[in-house]
Design a protein around this motif. Sequence first.
Motif, PDB file in Angstrom:
ATOM      1  N   ALA A   1       7.136  15.499  -0.736  1.00  0.00           N
ATOM      2  CA  ALA A   1       8.155  14.460  -0.621  1.00  0.00           C
ATOM      3  C   ALA A   1       8.196  13.866   0.786  1.00  0.00           C
ATOM      4  O   ALA A   1       8.705  12.764   0.978  1.00  0.00           O
ATOM      5  CB  ALA A   1       9.524  15.023  -0.990  1.00  0.00           C
ATOM      6  N   ASP A   2       7.677  14.601   1.767  1.00  0.00           N
ATOM      7  CA  ASP A   2       7.671  14.109   3.139  1.00  0.00           C
ATOM      8  C   ASP A   2       6.550  14.796   3.907  1.00  0.00           C
ATOM      9  O   ASP A   2       5.813  15.633   3.355  1.00  0.00           O
ATOM     10  CB  ASP A   2       9.024  14.347   3.819  1.00  0.00           C
ATOM     11  CG  ASP A   2       9.488  15.797   3.734  1.00  0.00           C
ATOM     12  OD1 ASP A   2       8.627  16.706   3.790  1.00  0.00           O
ATOM     13  OD2 ASP A   2      10.705  16.030   3.613  1.00  0.00           O
ATOM     14  N   LYS A   3       6.411  14.430   5.179  1.00  0.00           N
ATOM     15  CA  LYS A   3       5.309  14.938   5.989  1.00  0.00           C
ATOM     16  C   LYS A   3       5.403  16.451   6.190  1.00  0.00           C
ATOM     17  O   LYS A   3       4.388  17.154   6.151  1.00  0.00           O
ATOM     18  CB  LYS A   3       5.297  14.222   7.343  1.00  0.00           C
ATOM     19  CG  LYS A   3       4.115  14.598   8.235  1.00  0.00           C
ATOM     20  CD  LYS A   3       2.791  14.244   7.602  1.00  0.00           C
ATOM     21  CE  LYS A   3       1.627  14.567   8.535  1.00  0.00           C
ATOM     22  NZ  LYS A   3       0.313  14.323   7.893  1.00  0.00           N
ATOM     23  N   LYS A   4       6.604  16.949   6.429  1.00  0.00           N
ATOM     24  CA  LYS A   4       6.763  18.388   6.638  1.00  0.00           C
ATOM     25  C   LYS A   4       6.342  19.164   5.405  1.00  0.00           C
ATOM     26  O   LYS A   4       5.657  20.188   5.502  1.00  0.00           O
ATOM     27  CB  LYS A   4       8.215  18.718   7.003  1.00  0.00           C
ATOM     28  CG  LYS A   4       8.459  20.197   7.253  1.00  0.00           C
ATOM     29  CD  LYS A   4       9.908  20.465   7.632  1.00  0.00           C
ATOM     30  CE  LYS A   4      10.158  21.954   7.810  1.00  0.00           C
ATOM     31  NZ  LYS A   4      11.573  22.247   8.154  1.00  0.00           N
ATOM     32  N   MET A   5       6.747  18.701   4.244  1.00  0.00           N
ATOM     33  CA  MET A   5       6.385  19.388   3.008  1.00  0.00           C
ATOM     34  C   MET A   5       4.875  19.317   2.778  1.00  0.00           C
ATOM     35  O   MET A   5       4.258  20.299   2.350  1.00  0.00           O
ATOM     36  CB  MET A   5       7.134  18.769   1.830  1.00  0.00           C
ATOM     37  CG  MET A   5       6.945  19.501   0.517  1.00  0.00           C
ATOM     38  SD  MET A   5       8.026  18.811  -0.762  1.00  0.00           S
ATOM     39  CE  MET A   5       7.432  19.733  -2.197  1.00  0.00           C
ATOM     40  N   ALA A   6       4.272  18.183   3.092  1.00  0.00           N
ATOM     41  CA  ALA A   6       2.827  18.031   2.944  1.00  0.00           C
ATOM     42  C   ALA A   6       2.092  19.016   3.855  1.00  0.00           C
ATOM     43  O   ALA A   6       1.089  19.630   3.461  1.00  0.00           O
ATOM     44  CB  ALA A   6       2.411  16.604   3.262  1.00  0.00           C
ATOM     45  N   SER A   7       2.597  19.172   5.067  1.00  0.00           N
ATOM     46  CA  SER A   7       1.975  20.085   6.017  1.00  0.00           C
ATOM     47  C   SER A   7       2.138  21.535   5.565  1.00  0.00           C
ATOM     48  O   SER A   7       1.210  22.337   5.672  1.00  0.00           O
ATOM     49  CB  SER A   7       2.585  19.886   7.410  1.00  0.00           C
ATOM     50  OG  SER A   7       2.364  18.571   7.873  1.00  0.00           O
ATOM     51  N   GLY A   8       3.341  21.874   5.062  1.00  0.00           N
ATOM     52  CA  GLY A   8       3.561  23.219   4.547  1.00  0.00           C
ATOM     53  C   GLY A   8       2.661  23.521   3.362  1.00  0.00           C
ATOM     54  O   GLY A   8       2.121  24.628   3.226  1.00  0.00           O
ATOM     55  N   LEU A   9       2.463  22.526   2.497  1.00  0.00           N
ATOM     56  CA  LEU A   9       1.566  22.700   1.347  1.00  0.00           C
ATOM     57  C   LEU A   9       0.123  22.877   1.809  1.00  0.00           C
ATOM     58  O   LEU A   9      -0.652  23.614   1.184  1.00  0.00           O
ATOM     59  CB  LEU A   9       1.674  21.494   0.408  1.00  0.00           C
ATOM     60  CG  LEU A   9       2.872  21.489  -0.541  1.00  0.00           C
ATOM     61  CD1 LEU A   9       2.996  20.144  -1.250  1.00  0.00           C
ATOM     62  CD2 LEU A   9       2.744  22.609  -1.573  1.00  0.00           C
ATOM     63  N   ASN A  10      -0.242  22.220   2.886  1.00  0.00           N
ATOM     64  CA  ASN A  10      -1.588  22.370   3.434  1.00  0.00           C
ATOM     65  C   ASN A  10      -1.818  23.808   3.907  1.00  0.00           C
ATOM     66  O   ASN A  10      -2.880  24.397   3.663  1.00  0.00           O
ATOM     67  CB  ASN A  10      -1.771  21.394   4.600  1.00  0.00           C
ATOM     68  CG  ASN A  10      -3.178  21.394   5.155  1.00  0.00           C
ATOM     69  OD1 ASN A  10      -4.159  21.345   4.411  1.00  0.00           O
ATOM     70  ND2 ASN A  10      -3.292  21.438   6.475  1.00  0.00           N
ATOM     71  N   ILE A  11      -0.797  24.384   4.546  1.00  0.00           N
ATOM     72  CA  ILE A  11      -0.880  25.788   4.971  1.00  0.00           C
ATOM     73  C   ILE A  11      -0.951  26.704   3.761  1.00  0.00           C
ATOM     74  O   ILE A  11      -1.777  27.627   3.697  1.00  0.00           O
ATOM     75  CB  ILE A  11       0.336  26.141   5.850  1.00  0.00           C
ATOM     76  CG1 ILE A  11       0.310  25.342   7.144  1.00  0.00           C
ATOM     77  CG2 ILE A  11       0.371  27.641   6.151  1.00  0.00           C
ATOM     78  CD1 ILE A  11       1.585  25.440   7.969  1.00  0.00           C
TER      79      ILE A  11
END
Length: 327
Positions: free
Chosen positions: A286-296
Motif C-alpha cells: 500500500a506504500d513504500k514502507k510496506m513494499a520495503s518490508g515485503l522485500n525483506i
Amino acid sequence: MGVLAYFALSPRLSGGNNGGATSSVDSPSIPGSNRPRDNTTEAPAAATTTTAAGTTEETREFSYTPEKPANGTLRGVVEVGATGFNSFVINMDRQKRWEIVSKDFGESLAYEGLATTEDIRAGLKKYLSAMFDKGVSKNNMHFVISSGAQKEPKTTIISNELKKMGYVVNNVTAEQEGKLGFNATVPPAFADNSYLVDIGSGNTKISWQENGRLQSIELPGAKYYANGTTDEQVYNQVKTLVTKIPANKRNVGFILGGVPFTLAKQHRQGEERYTVLKAPGAYKAADKKMASGLNIYKGLAEATGTDTFVFDWDANFTIGFLLSLNK
C-alpha cells in the motif's frame, strides 16, 4: 510433573467435505511456563481453500492456550520509539507466566506538538497517569529505547525528561532486541528448530538458539529507502546474511514488527493470538514502507526455504525485557 501440551499448526478447512468447519488444536499449558512445550514441532502443510471468487489461498492456524499467571503483579513497559510510544501492561507471576492486560501502539503519545521540554513533561505525565490508572505501580513501570530509535534526536530529549522524573531508561542494542523478542515469542517446543524475525522501521533483527545460546543478526529495516538504499541491495544482503541461520533452525519463522502487523491484519480471523502469514507474493504493498518490508520478507523466505511465518499479536521484545527482570 510436566504436562504435555499439543502445539500445532493446522489447516483451517472451509467448504468441501468439512462443511465449513475449522480444524485447529488448542493445547493445554504446562505449569511454570507461559509457553507450553510438547513433542510436536513440525509445521503441517497448509490447506488450499476456494473462495467465493473462485480463487485459492492458504489459510492456516497456529493456536495454543498458555497457562494463566497465578497471583501475578501488573507490570508496564513502554518502548520509546522514533515517533511515539508503544506500551504494554502485563500480568506476570513469579514463574514468569504472563498475559496481556493492555497494549497500545503509536497512538498512545505522538511526538507532534511536543515542541518544548515543558510540553514533553506535561505529555509524559498525562501518558503515565493513564498507565497508573490501569493499576501499574511506579516501581513496576519500565522504559526501553529500541536500537533504531536511539538514532533519533527526539528520543534523547524524552529519555532525559523521564530520568528527571525518577525513571530508569534502558537502551537496548539490536542484538538484545532479537534475543529478548525470541524469549517472549518463540514457544519452547519450537526453540530448538525455529527462529524469530522482527522487521522494524530502523532495522530487522533475527535470532535463533544454537548450542544452548541465542544468536542474533541485524539487517536493514523497512525504512531503508530513506537512506537511498535500493531494493536490490537489501534483497541481496538479506539473502546473504540469513544463510547464517542453520538449516535445522528454519522450521517456523515467528515474526514481529510493523509491516508484519499490517500484513497479518489483512486476514486476521478474529482475536486469535497468532496469525499465519501468507507467502510474500500474496500481498500488495500500500506504500513504500510496506513494499520495503515485503522485500525483506521475500528475501528471507526465499533464502531460508521457510514457508511458515507466524505473527504474534501479543509478544514484543519489551515484554522479553520484563521477563528478563529478576524481581
